[in-house]
Design a protein around this motif. Sequence first.
Motif, PDB file in Angstrom:
ATOM      1  N   LYS A   1       0.744  -1.182  -0.055  1.00 28.80           N
ATOM      2  CA  LYS A   1       0.009   0.056  -0.134  1.00 28.80           C
ATOM      3  C   LYS A   1       0.861   1.235   0.099  1.00 28.80           C
ATOM      4  N   ALA A   2       0.908   1.630  -1.055  1.00 32.78           N
ATOM      5  CA  ALA A   2       1.867   3.034  -1.368  1.00 32.78           C
ATOM      6  C   ALA A   2       1.101   4.271  -1.178  1.00 32.78           C
ATOM      7  N   ASP A   3       1.968   5.515  -1.572  1.00 36.44           N
ATOM      8  CA  ASP A   3       1.187   6.669  -1.437  1.00 36.44           C
ATOM      9  C   ASP A   3       0.608   7.233  -2.661  1.00 36.44           C
ATOM     10  N   ASP A   4       0.486   6.423  -3.515  1.00 29.85           N
ATOM     11  CA  ASP A   4       0.179   6.864  -4.920  1.00 29.85           C
ATOM     12  C   ASP A   4      -1.488   6.624  -5.174  1.00 29.85           C
ATOM     13  N   ASP A   5      -2.053   6.062  -4.287  1.00 29.10           N
ATOM     14  CA  ASP A   5      -3.438   5.720  -4.131  1.00 29.10           C
ATOM     15  C   ASP A   5      -4.061   4.925  -5.294  1.00 29.10           C
ATOM     16  N   LYS A   6      -3.168   4.124  -5.963  1.00 28.79           N
ATOM     17  CA  LYS A   6      -3.472   3.378  -7.072  1.00 28.79           C
ATOM     18  C   LYS A   6      -3.865   1.884  -6.624  1.00 28.79           C
ATOM     19  N   ILE A   7      -3.578   1.589  -5.186  1.00 28.01           N
ATOM     20  CA  ILE A   7      -3.733   0.114  -4.840  1.00 28.01           C
ATOM     21  C   ILE A   7      -4.525   0.388  -3.761  1.00 28.01           C
ATOM     22  N   HIS A   8      -5.708  -0.351  -3.721  1.00 24.10           N
ATOM     23  CA  HIS A   8      -6.996  -0.137  -2.744  1.00 24.10           C
ATOM     24  C   HIS A   8      -7.382  -1.604  -2.324  1.00 24.10           C
ATOM     25  N   GLU A   9      -6.795  -2.145  -1.485  1.00 22.67           N
ATOM     26  CA  GLU A   9      -6.964  -3.645  -0.957  1.00 22.67           C
ATOM     27  C   GLU A   9      -7.427  -3.550   0.531  1.00 22.67           C
ATOM     28  N   LEU A  10      -8.330  -4.525   0.811  1.00 19.47           N
ATOM     29  CA  LEU A  10      -8.870  -4.549   2.136  1.00 19.47           C
ATOM     30  C   LEU A  10      -8.126  -5.663   2.686  1.00 19.47           C
ATOM     31  N   GLU A  11      -7.728  -6.559   1.934  1.00 23.30           N
ATOM     32  CA  GLU A  11      -7.075  -7.535   2.482  1.00 23.30           C
ATOM     33  C   GLU A  11      -5.736  -7.219   3.075  1.00 23.30           C
ATOM     34  N   ARG A  12      -5.261  -8.238   3.923  1.00 22.57           N
ATOM     35  CA  ARG A  12      -3.863  -7.862   4.689  1.00 22.57           C
ATOM     36  C   ARG A  12      -2.875  -7.986   3.723  1.00 22.57           C
ATOM     37  N   ASP A  13      -1.494  -7.256   4.025  1.00 21.99           N
ATOM     38  CA  ASP A  13      -0.521  -7.570   3.194  1.00 21.99           C
ATOM     39  C   ASP A  13      -0.036  -8.904   3.114  1.00 21.99           C
ATOM     40  N   VAL A  14       0.346  -9.298   4.267  1.00 23.42           N
ATOM     41  CA  VAL A  14       0.880 -10.688   4.571  1.00 23.42           C
ATOM     42  C   VAL A  14       0.403 -11.486   5.650  1.00 23.42           C
ATOM     43  N   MET A  15      -0.257 -12.643   5.643  1.00 17.65           N
ATOM     44  CA  MET A  15      -0.655 -13.475   6.701  1.00 17.65           C
ATOM     45  C   MET A  15      -0.076 -14.961   6.566  1.00 17.65           C
ATOM     46  N   LYS A  16       0.309 -15.299   7.896  1.00 21.65           N
ATOM     47  CA  LYS A  16       1.001 -16.678   8.048  1.00 21.65           C
ATOM     48  C   LYS A  16       0.209 -17.388   9.305  1.00 21.65           C
ATOM     49  N   LYS A  17       0.116 -18.580   9.120  1.00 16.95           N
ATOM     50  CA  LYS A  17      -0.228 -19.460  10.273  1.00 16.95           C
ATOM     51  C   LYS A  17       0.930 -20.054  10.931  1.00 16.95           C
ATOM     52  N   TRP A  18       1.034 -20.236  12.229  1.00 20.73           N
ATOM     53  CA  TRP A  18       2.101 -20.758  12.683  1.00 20.73           C
ATOM     54  C   TRP A  18       1.756 -22.095  13.279  1.00 20.73           C
ATOM     55  N   ARG A  19       2.253 -23.231  12.699  1.00 20.95           N
ATOM     56  CA  ARG A  19       1.747 -24.584  13.032  1.00 20.95           C
ATOM     57  C   ARG A  19       3.153 -25.354  13.363  1.00 20.95           C
ATOM     58  N   ARG A  20       3.294 -26.094  14.558  1.00 15.92           N
ATOM     59  CA  ARG A  20       4.166 -26.896  14.949  1.00 15.92           C
ATOM     60  C   ARG A  20       3.821 -28.379  14.656  1.00 15.92           C
ATOM     61  N   GLY A  21       4.174 -29.127  13.855  1.00 17.18           N
ATOM     62  CA  GLY A  21       3.580 -30.420  13.865  1.00 17.18           C
ATOM     63  C   GLY A  21       2.046 -30.316  13.619  1.00 17.18           C
ATOM     64  N   ASN A  22       1.256 -30.989  14.411  1.00 11.95           N
ATOM     65  CA  ASN A  22      -0.125 -30.795  14.237  1.00 11.95           C
ATOM     66  C   ASN A  22      -0.670 -29.833  15.051  1.00 11.95           C
ATOM     67  N   VAL A  23       0.282 -29.043  15.765  1.00 16.07           N
ATOM     68  CA  VAL A  23      -0.512 -28.274  16.714  1.00 16.07           C
ATOM     69  C   VAL A  23      -0.439 -26.448  16.173  1.00 16.07           C
ATOM     70  N   GLU A  24      -1.575 -26.265  16.216  1.00 16.14           N
ATOM     71  CA  GLU A  24      -1.532 -24.690  15.521  1.00 16.14           C
ATOM     72  C   GLU A  24      -1.471 -23.983  16.595  1.00 16.14           C
ATOM     73  N   ILE A  25      -0.564 -22.929  16.636  1.00 13.04           N
ATOM     74  CA  ILE A  25       0.015 -21.924  17.631  1.00 13.04           C
ATOM     75  C   ILE A  25      -0.507 -20.566  17.292  1.00 13.04           C
ATOM     76  N   GLY A  26      -0.728 -20.255  16.391  1.00 11.31           N
ATOM     77  CA  GLY A  26      -1.163 -18.805  16.171  1.00 11.31           C
ATOM     78  C   GLY A  26      -0.975 -18.158  14.798  1.00 11.31           C
ATOM     79  N   PHE A  27      -1.490 -16.947  14.651  1.00 13.05           N
ATOM     80  CA  PHE A  27      -1.441 -16.647  13.053  1.00 13.05           C
ATOM     81  C   PHE A  27      -0.561 -15.058  13.528  1.00 13.05           C
ATOM     82  N   PHE A  28       0.164 -14.698  12.496  1.00 11.31           N
ATOM     83  CA  PHE A  28       0.992 -13.540  12.227  1.00 11.31           C
ATOM     84  C   PHE A  28       0.475 -12.732  11.015  1.00 11.31           C
ATOM     85  N   GLY A  29       0.031 -11.385  11.129  1.00 15.28           N
ATOM     86  CA  GLY A  29       0.180 -10.416  10.202  1.00 15.28           C
ATOM     87  C   GLY A  29       1.009  -9.571  10.044  1.00 15.28           C
TER      88      GLY A  29
END
Length: 282
Positions: A48-76
């Motif tokens: 999302k830059a300053d030129d107002d040409k990109i308008h997205e409601l979605e996150r920039d980057v999102m990841k799920k943190w999983r260790r083996g079969n255990v879901e630990i959390g989400f990072f954005g």
Amino acid sequence: MPEKDITEKILEDYNDVFADLVNVLLFNGERLVQPEELEDIQVHSQYKADDDKIHELERDVMKKWRRGNVEIGFFGVENQTRVEKWMPFRVIGYDGATYRSQLLEDKEKISPVVTFVLYFGTEYRWYGKKNIKALLDIPKELEPYVNDYRIHVVNVAWLSDEQIELFQSDFKVVARFFSNKRKRINSIQDETVIRHVDEVLKLLSVMTGDHRYEAYPHENANDEVHRMCEVLDWYIEQGTERAEDRVTALGKILLAENRKEDALKALVNEEYRYSLYAELGI
């Protein structure tokens, strides 16, 4: 800046970079998150830059943190080139959507969501409010009942040298670049090898508004080693050539208009020279 293809990766999409960001910025360099433990969440990854040409409601980057079969959390991660007044409300919307999606999955356990904002400004630190209560005009009668929500902002250009040295991915190059840009250091003796060359250059291009980075000759050089010092030397050289071309163009116009005194003054007075650039559209 042309709108970016949503199928194209940005730097933080790479798990090695994302894990590095989380480990350094959240865990002080302790390697708690491994790249192979991260899973992509389906979002449109765009800057999302300053030129107002990109308008997205979605996150920039999102990841799920999983260790083996255990879901630990989400990072954005959210990238900002300027201070946005209402950022806490944007973040609470993003995080709320992730919690809601977990509820719709009918999960037995809801995993925590952590979002941090990477601010790439170099003139001043993030000065916007970091919690929603600070942005609300709350009657004292309602104060006890209004829940707060706080965002985590990283002033990339103000990271200490010690923090920057903790990075093990290409983000070390990015952090060092913005730190030096803030300090107005043009020379850099950084032998760090860039792994994701195209993505680093695109990030620098978008976050600085300077498209010279996009022209760096690397497209067919997959087997070559690219170091930050080489990229910066090339960039400065391009800037010098462009500045010289600009001065030459100004001189030709002024002499053609018989403005010899203006031409002489422009050579010795940088402020006056830039005012003539603006006047003549150079």
